[in-house]
Design a protein around this motif. Sequence first.
Motif, short mmCIF file in Angstrom:
data_model
loop_
_atom_site.label_atom_id
_atom_site.label_comp_id
_atom_site.label_asym_id
_atom_site.label_seq_id
_atom_site.Cartn_x
_atom_site.Cartn_y
_atom_site.Cartn_z
N VAL A 25 0.66 -1.15 0.00
CA VAL A 25 0.01 0.06 0.00
C VAL A 25 0.91 1.11 0.02
CG1 VAL A 25 -1.76 1.53 1.31
CG2 VAL A 25 -2.16 -1.20 1.04
N ASP A 26 1.89 1.27 0.59
CA ASP A 26 3.01 2.30 0.86
C ASP A 26 3.29 2.87 -0.61
OD1 ASP A 26 2.42 2.90 3.52
OD2 ASP A 26 4.24 1.69 4.14
N LYS A 27 3.58 1.57 -1.59
CA LYS A 27 4.15 1.78 -2.78
C LYS A 27 3.17 2.47 -3.65
CE LYS A 27 7.41 -2.21 -2.99
NZ LYS A 27 7.47 -3.28 -3.59
N VAL A 28 2.06 2.35 -3.30
CA VAL A 28 0.80 2.90 -4.23
C VAL A 28 0.74 4.59 -3.76
CG1 VAL A 28 -1.78 3.20 -4.48
CG2 VAL A 28 -0.44 0.73 -4.42
N LYS A 29 0.86 4.73 -2.45
CA LYS A 29 0.74 5.97 -1.83
C LYS A 29 1.96 6.80 -2.40
CE LYS A 29 -2.23 5.20 1.93
NZ LYS A 29 -2.75 5.25 3.36
N GLU A 30 3.31 6.36 -2.34
CA GLU A 30 4.23 6.99 -2.81
C GLU A 30 4.03 7.40 -4.08
OE1 GLU A 30 7.61 4.13 -2.25
OE2 GLU A 30 7.57 4.27 -0.16
N LYS A 31 3.40 6.95 -5.09
CA LYS A 31 3.46 7.38 -6.32
C LYS A 31 2.03 8.34 -6.44
CE LYS A 31 6.52 5.06 -8.40
NZ LYS A 31 7.64 5.99 -9.05
N ARG A 32 1.57 8.66 -5.37
CA ARG A 32 0.43 9.73 -5.09
C ARG A 32 -0.82 9.03 -5.93
NH1 ARG A 32 2.08 14.37 -2.93
NH2 ARG A 32 0.12 15.58 -3.66
N LEU A 33 -1.08 7.76 -5.66
CA LEU A 33 -2.23 7.22 -6.46
C LEU A 33 -3.30 6.89 -5.45
CD1 LEU A 33 -0.29 4.80 -8.72
CD2 LEU A 33 -1.63 6.80 -9.53
N PRO A 34 -4.38 7.05 -5.68
CA PRO A 34 -5.64 7.03 -4.92
C PRO A 34 -5.60 5.45 -4.30
CG PRO A 34 -6.39 7.94 -6.51
CD PRO A 34 -5.16 7.64 -6.91
N TYR A 35 -5.91 5.41 -3.05
CA TYR A 35 -6.03 3.88 -2.40
C TYR A 35 -7.25 4.02 -1.48
CZ TYR A 35 -5.26 -0.14 0.74
OH TYR A 35 -5.59 -1.12 1.65
N ILE A 36 -8.17 3.30 -2.20
CA ILE A 36 -9.57 3.40 -1.25
C ILE A 36 -9.90 1.99 -0.85
CG2 ILE A 36 -11.90 3.95 -1.69
CD1 ILE A 36 -11.13 5.63 -4.22
N VAL A 37 -10.44 2.05 0.31
CA VAL A 37 -10.90 0.59 0.69
C VAL A 37 -12.22 0.77 0.93
CG1 VAL A 37 -10.83 -1.09 2.67
CG2 VAL A 37 -8.74 0.49 1.99
N LEU A 38 -13.02 -0.42 0.49
CA LEU A 38 -14.39 -0.56 0.69
C LEU A 38 -14.64 -1.79 1.61
CD1 LEU A 38 -17.39 -0.30 -0.13
CD2 LEU A 38 -17.31 -1.77 -1.93
N LEU A 39 -14.83 -1.56 2.84
CA LEU A 39 -15.49 -2.28 4.12
C LEU A 39 -16.48 -3.06 3.91
CD1 LEU A 39 -13.69 0.22 6.50
CD2 LEU A 39 -12.56 -1.87 5.65
N THR A 40 -16.44 -4.42 3.75
CA THR A 40 -17.91 -5.19 3.69
C THR A 40 -17.90 -6.09 4.96
OG1 THR A 40 -16.75 -6.92 2.16
CG2 THR A 40 -17.47 -4.82 1.04
N ASP A 41 -19.16 -6.82 4.95
CA ASP A 41 -19.29 -7.58 6.18
C ASP A 41 -18.84 -9.13 5.98
OD1 ASP A 41 -20.66 -8.33 8.57
OD2 ASP A 41 -21.91 -9.90 7.28
N PRO A 42 -17.95 -9.53 6.63
CA PRO A 42 -17.23 -8.88 7.73
C PRO A 42 -15.56 -8.42 7.28
CG PRO A 42 -16.86 -11.24 8.02
CD PRO A 42 -17.78 -11.14 6.76
N THR A 43 -15.18 -7.44 8.03
CA THR A 43 -13.96 -7.21 7.85
C THR A 43 -13.29 -7.27 9.14
OG1 THR A 43 -14.19 -5.59 5.92
CG2 THR A 43 -12.11 -5.51 7.07
N THR A 44 -12.55 -8.24 9.63
CA THR A 44 -11.93 -8.64 10.89
C THR A 44 -10.72 -9.14 10.96
OG1 THR A 44 -13.21 -10.86 10.76
CG2 THR A 44 -14.41 -9.06 11.85
N GLY A 45 -9.98 -9.40 12.21
CA GLY A 45 -8.94 -9.89 12.53
C GLY A 45 -7.69 -9.07 11.74
N GLY A 46 -6.75 -9.92 11.37
CA GLY A 46 -5.29 -9.15 10.94
C GLY A 46 -5.68 -8.35 9.51
N VAL A 47 -6.72 -8.63 8.91
CA VAL A 47 -7.07 -7.75 7.57
C VAL A 47 -7.31 -6.38 8.05
CG1 VAL A 47 -8.78 -7.53 5.92
CG2 VAL A 47 -7.84 -9.67 6.39
N SER A 48 -8.15 -6.48 9.06
CA SER A 48 -8.64 -4.77 9.61
C SER A 48 -7.31 -4.33 10.40
CB SER A 48 -9.75 -5.00 10.65
OG SER A 48 -9.44 -5.79 11.66
N ALA A 49 -6.39 -4.99 10.73
CA ALA A 49 -5.38 -4.69 11.52
C ALA A 49 -4.12 -4.26 10.65
CB ALA A 49 -4.92 -5.65 12.44
N SER A 50 -4.37 -4.25 9.52
CA SER A 50 -3.14 -4.01 8.43
C SER A 50 -3.83 -3.07 7.27
CB SER A 50 -2.58 -5.24 7.79
OG SER A 50 -3.49 -6.06 7.27
N PHE A 51 -3.85 -3.60 5.97
CA PHE A 51 -4.22 -2.69 4.89
C PHE A 51 -5.80 -2.09 4.89
CE2 PHE A 51 -5.25 -7.16 3.71
CZ PHE A 51 -6.57 -6.91 3.13
#
Length: 303
Positions: free
Chosen positions: A186-212
């Motif tokens: 994700v940091d590589k995308v942001k370094e290029k100043r590109l949009p990074y959008i997350v669509l949170l759906t049911d469910p988003t839990t555990g290590g997934v929610s604790a990272s990207f």
Amino acid sequence: MNWLTNFVRPKFQRLVAPREVPENLWHRCTICGHMVFHRDLEAALNVCPHCGHHLRLKVKARLQMLFDDGLYQRIELPKVADDPLKFKDQKKYIDRLKDARTKTGETDAIIVAHGRMGGQAVVVAGFNFDFQGGSMGVAVGEGLVAAAELAVVQDAALIVIPASGGARMQEGILSLMQMARSTVAVDKVKEKRLPYIVLLTDPTTGGVSASFAMLGDIAIAEPGAVIGFAGARVIETTIREKLPEGFQKAEYLLEHGMVDMVVPRRDLRDTMIRVVSLLRNRSPAAPVVPLPIDAPDPEVAGA
């Protein structure tokens, strides 16, 4: 007698016998309990027409909903070892993988596709909850890295759609390592100043929610989606207190500043297009008109 037995009776039995109705024609809403005809549910994008509850949506249907004209191109994901730890509990992990692949027709719990959304180039990484609860193992980590690299190459916005129970326990520490790898991607995308959008759906839990999943420039959630790290019952048992009503639901997180907006599914595509357009438009919204420079007032200049 033979005429009655062989002709009349079978015909009469067919007439009065109850017809078998396939079970998958009707779906019961888990909130209001209403039965919804499957075609009506598909037309409503798996949203209950009676109470508005957002049922889970298949990842392919979600991609078709978001991309222009439902057209997108999938990429082949890097190959990884199927069972690096030779894990076995009540069943061999390799057998669980085979069952999930047979059930879903996919190799793992993520699909990476690219195409156009509102005419704009986007790369989408969507999780498949039907594949072992969308759990994140090495293959999913590789998919996220591939999606980020593709977004950089194509100068496109990256959209990630998690639907996951968290890290895949059968891959142990290798699964947990994907939290760090996905964050770096994700940091590589942001370094290029590109949009990074997350669509949170049911469910988003555990290590997934604790990272990207919580690193998006814009965090959008579907109504009623469960979003959090540990389960509510685990938290209640740990802190020995009753949690607030609606804890870990999308609306609760919006109220407490954890997500930027909660958007009904029917409005998701238009909202995503608008967000990507705003983030990609680096020029002024209107032509810049130079202001005339007034000549100095002679009286002021003489003073």
